[in-house]
Structures are given as structure tokens and as C-alpha cells.
Design a protein around this motif. Sequence first.
Motif, PDB file in Angstrom:
ATOM      1  N   GLU A  66       0.861  -1.194   0.000  1.00 22.20           N
ATOM      2  CA  GLU A  66       0.000   0.000   0.000  1.00 22.20           C
ATOM      3  C   GLU A  66       0.892   1.237   0.000  1.00 22.20           C
ATOM      4  OE1 GLU A  66      -3.373  -0.097   2.629  1.00 22.20           O
ATOM      5  OE2 GLU A  66      -3.754  -2.217   2.215  1.00 22.20           O
ATOM      6  N   SER A 124     -16.173  -0.767   6.073  1.00 23.59           N
ATOM      7  CA  SER A 124     -15.482  -0.464   4.814  1.00 23.59           C
ATOM      8  C   SER A 124     -13.980  -0.504   5.017  1.00 23.59           C
ATOM      9  CB  SER A 124     -15.900   0.911   4.293  1.00 23.59           C
ATOM     10  OG  SER A 124     -15.242   1.912   5.029  1.00 23.59           O
ATOM     11  N   ARG A 125     -13.294  -0.561   3.906  1.00 21.83           N
ATOM     12  CA  ARG A 125     -11.835  -0.529   3.933  1.00 21.83           C
ATOM     13  C   ARG A 125     -11.360   0.368   2.799  1.00 21.83           C
ATOM     14  NH1 ARG A 125      -6.955  -3.770   5.255  1.00 21.83           N
ATOM     15  NH2 ARG A 125      -5.518  -3.095   3.639  1.00 21.83           N
ATOM     16  N   THR A 126     -10.341   1.186   3.079  1.00 21.01           N
ATOM     17  CA  THR A 126      -9.747   2.046   2.063  1.00 21.01           C
ATOM     18  C   THR A 126      -8.280   1.672   1.921  1.00 21.01           C
ATOM     19  OG1 THR A 126     -11.295   3.859   2.444  1.00 21.01           O
ATOM     20  CG2 THR A 126      -9.165   4.448   1.508  1.00 21.01           C
ATOM     21  N   GLN A 127      -7.810   1.580   0.696  1.00 18.50           N
ATOM     22  CA  GLN A 127      -6.423   1.183   0.449  1.00 18.50           C
ATOM     23  C   GLN A 127      -5.887   1.874  -0.795  1.00 18.50           C
ATOM     24  OE1 GLN A 127      -7.738  -2.819   0.509  1.00 18.50           O
ATOM     25  NE2 GLN A 127      -8.021  -3.000  -1.702  1.00 18.50           N
ATOM     26  N   THR A 144     -12.044   2.432  -2.086  1.00 18.89           N
ATOM     27  CA  THR A 144     -12.837   2.253  -0.871  1.00 18.89           C
ATOM     28  C   THR A 144     -13.987   1.298  -1.182  1.00 18.89           C
ATOM     29  OG1 THR A 144     -12.342   4.500  -0.149  1.00 18.89           O
ATOM     30  CG2 THR A 144     -14.252   3.440   0.868  1.00 18.89           C
ATOM     31  N   THR A 146     -16.511  -2.396   0.472  1.00 17.72           N
ATOM     32  CA  THR A 146     -16.868  -3.379   1.489  1.00 17.72           C
ATOM     33  C   THR A 146     -15.949  -4.588   1.355  1.00 17.72           C
ATOM     34  OG1 THR A 146     -19.150  -2.744   1.001  1.00 17.72           O
ATOM     35  CG2 THR A 146     -18.830  -4.681   2.417  1.00 17.72           C
ATOM     36  N   PRO A 147     -15.279  -4.994   2.435  1.00 18.27           N
ATOM     37  CA  PRO A 147     -14.471  -6.221   2.322  1.00 18.27           C
ATOM     38  C   PRO A 147     -15.369  -7.389   1.896  1.00 18.27           C
ATOM     39  CG  PRO A 147     -13.935  -5.048   4.350  1.00 18.27           C
ATOM     40  CD  PRO A 147     -15.147  -4.370   3.757  1.00 18.27           C
ATOM     41  N   PRO A 194      -7.863  -9.837   3.148  1.00 18.06           N
ATOM     42  CA  PRO A 194      -8.361  -8.572   3.722  1.00 18.06           C
ATOM     43  C   PRO A 194      -8.401  -7.398   2.741  1.00 18.06           C
ATOM     44  CG  PRO A 194      -6.263  -9.236   4.726  1.00 18.06           C
ATOM     45  CD  PRO A 194      -6.744 -10.391   3.900  1.00 18.06           C
ATOM     46  N   GLN A 195      -7.582  -7.435   1.679  1.00 22.18           N
ATOM     47  CA  GLN A 195      -7.611  -6.323   0.711  1.00 22.18           C
ATOM     48  C   GLN A 195      -8.579  -6.578  -0.437  1.00 22.18           C
ATOM     49  OE1 GLN A 195      -3.404  -6.507   0.042  1.00 22.18           O
ATOM     50  NE2 GLN A 195      -3.085  -4.409   0.763  1.00 22.18           N
ATOM     51  N   ILE A 197     -11.904  -6.173  -1.895  1.00 26.17           N
ATOM     52  CA  ILE A 197     -13.058  -5.336  -1.553  1.00 26.17           C
ATOM     53  C   ILE A 197     -13.994  -5.154  -2.751  1.00 26.17           C
ATOM     54  CG2 ILE A 197     -11.814  -4.077   0.273  1.00 26.17           C
ATOM     55  CD1 ILE A 197     -11.506  -1.718  -1.666  1.00 26.17           C
TER      56      ILE A 197
END
Length: 262
Positions: A66, A124-127, A144, A146-147, A194-195, A197
Amino acid sequence: MTKSILTRRQLIRFGALGASSLALGGCEQFDLLGIRNSNVRNFVEKANDLTYYVQRFLIGDALAREYPESEIRQPQRPNGSTNPQTPEYLALKAADFSGYRLSVSGLVETPKSYSLSELRNMPSRTQITRHDCVEGWSCIAKWTGTPLSVVLDEVKLKPAARYLVFHCYDTMGSGRGGPAHYYESCDLADAWHPQTILAYGLNDQVLPVSNGAPIRVRIERQLGYKQPKYLRAIEAVSSFADIGRGKGGYWEDRGYEWYAGI
Ligand SMILES: Nc1nc2c(c(=O)[nH]1)N[C@H]1C(S)=C(S)[C@@H](COP(=O)(O)O)O[C@H]1N2
Ligand SMILES: [Mo]
């Protein structure tokens, strides 16, 4: 790698000639030599399996790199389909995707469907990651969403599930056989990663149509063609033999490797 780049460029150059030429183009590294179904082809396919097992063993569930915000130097370059014209998609887009529902079905205990606002209200997750296309370009962008693991926890995969298939709204190609819907697939390691999404945001904005609105999948340890845009449905399966031409993706059906780890 060089082979893939050439093949993809040739595919694009000859795209106007229709699906039959596309099919030839995609498989030419094997088929022009007349060795379809030969030992050489089997060997090449086994080599792809071997790459898969070796890479899975070496990377395990490592995260893709990342980046800091300062590395975002340009907008995410739109590629492949950038403005789907299927009637279903046009109707959804005309209503600003208010009628969108992502269906999750197949080998799951509880099939479900999700509206956009339901997805946006889940964790949510942002990467910030780098997208690498086989055509030879890369873009760093902030995603960004939803996983996918959150959704999988809800629908509960059945033990027989081995892959997820991502069905898209857009079609590609023309001519013999007619246009085919874009689709992709991944194994359960990437599904639970985990990444991975269901992205609805790009660089702090709503995901635009050119990059896959309303939802596109990010599978960060894989090449660009493994990042399906315009996601319509997710299907859990034990094999993709009966989907498309059986190789697990639109480009895989045309000669690309199914496992495109980077
Ligand atoms: N539905 C769909 N997904 C797709 C494609 C496509 O044509 N249709 N092209 C793939 C390819 S080859 C790349 S490089 C990326 C491009 O994503 P971007 O337009 O957000 O850069 O989407 C991938 N996912
Ligand atoms: Mo790509």
C-alpha cells in the motif's frame, strides 16, 4: 510476460474483425503452431498450476503493497470496457444505480442480494494500491469498498465452494458467437483476503462509470484483468467448467492465465 503484452495488443488491433479473430488471437501462442490439446499445451497449463501453487506457498496471505497519498499522481486510467451499453446497465445508470442489487448465490447457505446503500453501510476498507495492466501500464489509486469477507460471513460458503465467479454487466467482442459478458473468478484465498473489496469509491469520489460503477472488485495481488468492473453477481462454485468457455474468465477463455499473481 512479453507474450501477454503482444497478445493483448494484437487482440485490440484485431478486435474490429470480430469474435472469431479474438478467439484466435487469445490462443495464438498455442494454436498458431497447431498444438491445441497437445502435450506442449498441457505442459503450459500445468506450468500455470505450478506457478499457482508456488506463489500461493511463497506469498501465503501477505498483503499487496500500500502507498501513501503522495504517490497518487494521476487519475485511474480507464481501460477495457469504459461505458457499457447493455440495456440492463443503461437502465440502472439512468436511475443513478438506485435499482442496483448485487446478488450473491451458488454454493452458499443463505443467498442474498445487496443494494448500494446496504453495501455502503457495511464496514469499509480504504487502500492505496497499484494496478498493473498486462498492456504495460500501472496506476496508483485509492479504493474504498466493502471487504468481500464481510459478505462471505453473511452468506456462508458451503464446503463444496472452491471459487467465486464475478459476473459483470458489460459485454465484449462481436461477430461469431455474439458478444460475451465479461466475467472473472478467484480462489478462496483471494476471496477472504483482507484487501479484497467490493469497491464503490475511487480517490475519495464515487466510483465513476469509466472505472466500473457502481461496484468493481479489487483483488490486489492480481493483474488488472482480474479486477472485474460493473459487478452484477457473485456466484460460489466448485468448478468453472460450465461458465463461459470454462477457463474462469473472459480473457482466460481467450488464452490468458487464470492465476495472474504479481
Ligand atoms: N467488467 C469489466 N471488468 C474489467 C475489464 C473490462 O473490460 N470489463 N477490463 C479489465 C482490465 S484489462 C483492466 S486493466 C482493468 C481496468 O480498470 P480501470 O478501467 O479501472 O483502470 O479492468 C479490468 N476489469
Ligand atoms: Mo488490463
